[in-house]
Design a protein around this motif. Sequence first.
Motif, PDB file in Angstrom:
ATOM      1  N   TYR A  14       0.775  -1.145   0.028  1.00  0.00           N
ATOM      2  CA  TYR A  14      -0.010  -0.033  -0.067  1.00  0.00           C
ATOM      3  C   TYR A  14       0.981   1.170   0.136  1.00  0.00           C
ATOM      4  CZ  TYR A  14      -3.875  -3.158   0.728  1.00  0.00           C
ATOM      5  OH  TYR A  14      -4.718  -4.275   0.435  1.00  0.00           O
ATOM      6  N   GLY A  15       2.101   1.033  -0.275  1.00  0.00           N
ATOM      7  CA  GLY A  15       2.942   2.059  -0.596  1.00  0.00           C
ATOM      8  C   GLY A  15       3.476   2.783   0.676  1.00  0.00           C
ATOM      9  N   THR A  16       3.566   2.180   1.541  1.00  0.00           N
ATOM     10  CA  THR A  16       4.311   2.360   2.933  1.00  0.00           C
ATOM     11  C   THR A  16       5.510   1.620   3.386  1.00  0.00           C
ATOM     12  OG1 THR A  16       2.017   3.002   3.813  1.00  0.00           O
ATOM     13  CG2 THR A  16       3.907   2.790   5.575  1.00  0.00           C
ATOM     14  N   VAL A  17       6.510   2.436   3.466  1.00  0.00           N
ATOM     15  CA  VAL A  17       8.032   1.837   3.936  1.00  0.00           C
ATOM     16  C   VAL A  17       8.308   2.697   5.162  1.00  0.00           C
ATOM     17  CG1 VAL A  17      10.347   1.516   3.369  1.00  0.00           C
ATOM     18  CG2 VAL A  17       8.589   1.185   1.649  1.00  0.00           C
ATOM     19  N   ILE A  18       8.543   1.930   6.316  1.00  0.00           N
ATOM     20  CA  ILE A  18       8.946   2.442   7.564  1.00  0.00           C
ATOM     21  C   ILE A  18      10.248   2.157   8.023  1.00  0.00           C
ATOM     22  CG2 ILE A  18       8.195   2.770  10.086  1.00  0.00           C
ATOM     23  CD1 ILE A  18       5.333   2.248   9.142  1.00  0.00           C
ATOM     24  N   TYR A  19      11.090   3.141   7.971  1.00  0.00           N
ATOM     25  CA  TYR A  19      12.355   2.954   8.777  1.00  0.00           C
ATOM     26  C   TYR A  19      12.865   4.146   9.253  1.00  0.00           C
ATOM     27  CZ  TYR A  19      17.242   1.530   9.604  1.00  0.00           C
ATOM     28  OH  TYR A  19      18.301   1.341  10.040  1.00  0.00           O
ATOM     29  N   ALA A  25      10.224   2.918  17.683  1.00  0.00           N
ATOM     30  CA  ALA A  25       9.537   3.906  16.781  1.00  0.00           C
ATOM     31  C   ALA A  25       8.864   2.976  15.510  1.00  0.00           C
ATOM     32  CB  ALA A  25      10.466   4.967  16.579  1.00  0.00           C
ATOM     33  N   ASP A  26       9.571   2.299  15.045  1.00  0.00           N
ATOM     34  CA  ASP A  26       9.106   1.793  13.759  1.00  0.00           C
ATOM     35  C   ASP A  26       8.033   0.764  14.038  1.00  0.00           C
ATOM     36  OD1 ASP A  26      11.361   2.904  12.338  1.00  0.00           O
ATOM     37  OD2 ASP A  26      12.503   0.827  12.267  1.00  0.00           O
ATOM     38  N   MET A  30       4.420   1.238  12.250  1.00  0.00           N
ATOM     39  CA  MET A  30       3.686   0.084  11.762  1.00  0.00           C
ATOM     40  C   MET A  30       2.336  -0.276  12.395  1.00  0.00           C
ATOM     41  SD  MET A  30       6.479  -2.587  10.912  1.00  0.00           S
ATOM     42  CE  MET A  30       8.251  -1.965  10.264  1.00  0.00           C
ATOM     43  N   GLU A  31       2.132  -0.108  13.382  1.00  0.00           N
ATOM     44  CA  GLU A  31       0.884  -0.455  14.140  1.00  0.00           C
ATOM     45  C   GLU A  31       0.165   0.721  13.759  1.00  0.00           C
ATOM     46  OE1 GLU A  31      -1.111  -1.152  18.567  1.00  0.00           O
ATOM     47  OE2 GLU A  31       1.059  -1.424  18.293  1.00  0.00           O
ATOM     48  N   ASP A  32       0.079   2.058  13.661  1.00  0.00           N
ATOM     49  CA  ASP A  32      -0.594   2.826  13.310  1.00  0.00           C
ATOM     50  C   ASP A  32      -0.969   2.956  11.990  1.00  0.00           C
ATOM     51  OD1 ASP A  32      -0.469   4.270  15.977  1.00  0.00           O
ATOM     52  OD2 ASP A  32       1.189   5.666  15.424  1.00  0.00           O
ATOM     53  N   GLU A  33      -0.094   2.492  10.935  1.00  0.00           N
ATOM     54  CA  GLU A  33      -0.316   2.312   9.692  1.00  0.00           C
ATOM     55  C   GLU A  33      -1.274   1.003   9.550  1.00  0.00           C
ATOM     56  OE1 GLU A  33       0.089   4.189   6.897  1.00  0.00           O
ATOM     57  OE2 GLU A  33       1.131   5.609   8.450  1.00  0.00           O
TER      58      GLU A  33
END
Length: 63
Positions: A14-19, A25-26, A30-33
């Motif tokens: 879905y276009g979300t990359v978290i780092y 914090a990651d 991720m939980e929020d997304e």
Amino acid sequence: MKNLFDVMQLLKKYGTVIYTGDKQADLEMMEDEIRELYQLQFITAKEFASALLIIRGRKEDLS
């Protein structure tokens, strides 16, 4: 979903990359997304529950 990599691949779909470099914090982001994807009905209840269990398990490992 079996592990955090699977959760990351779902988010990437879905276009979300978290780092951020901060593992805690990651996981929070991720939980929020995941919550937002579920609220917008992009993912199923099963995917939502599975992703949250994986993320929360990983949070416990870091504590």
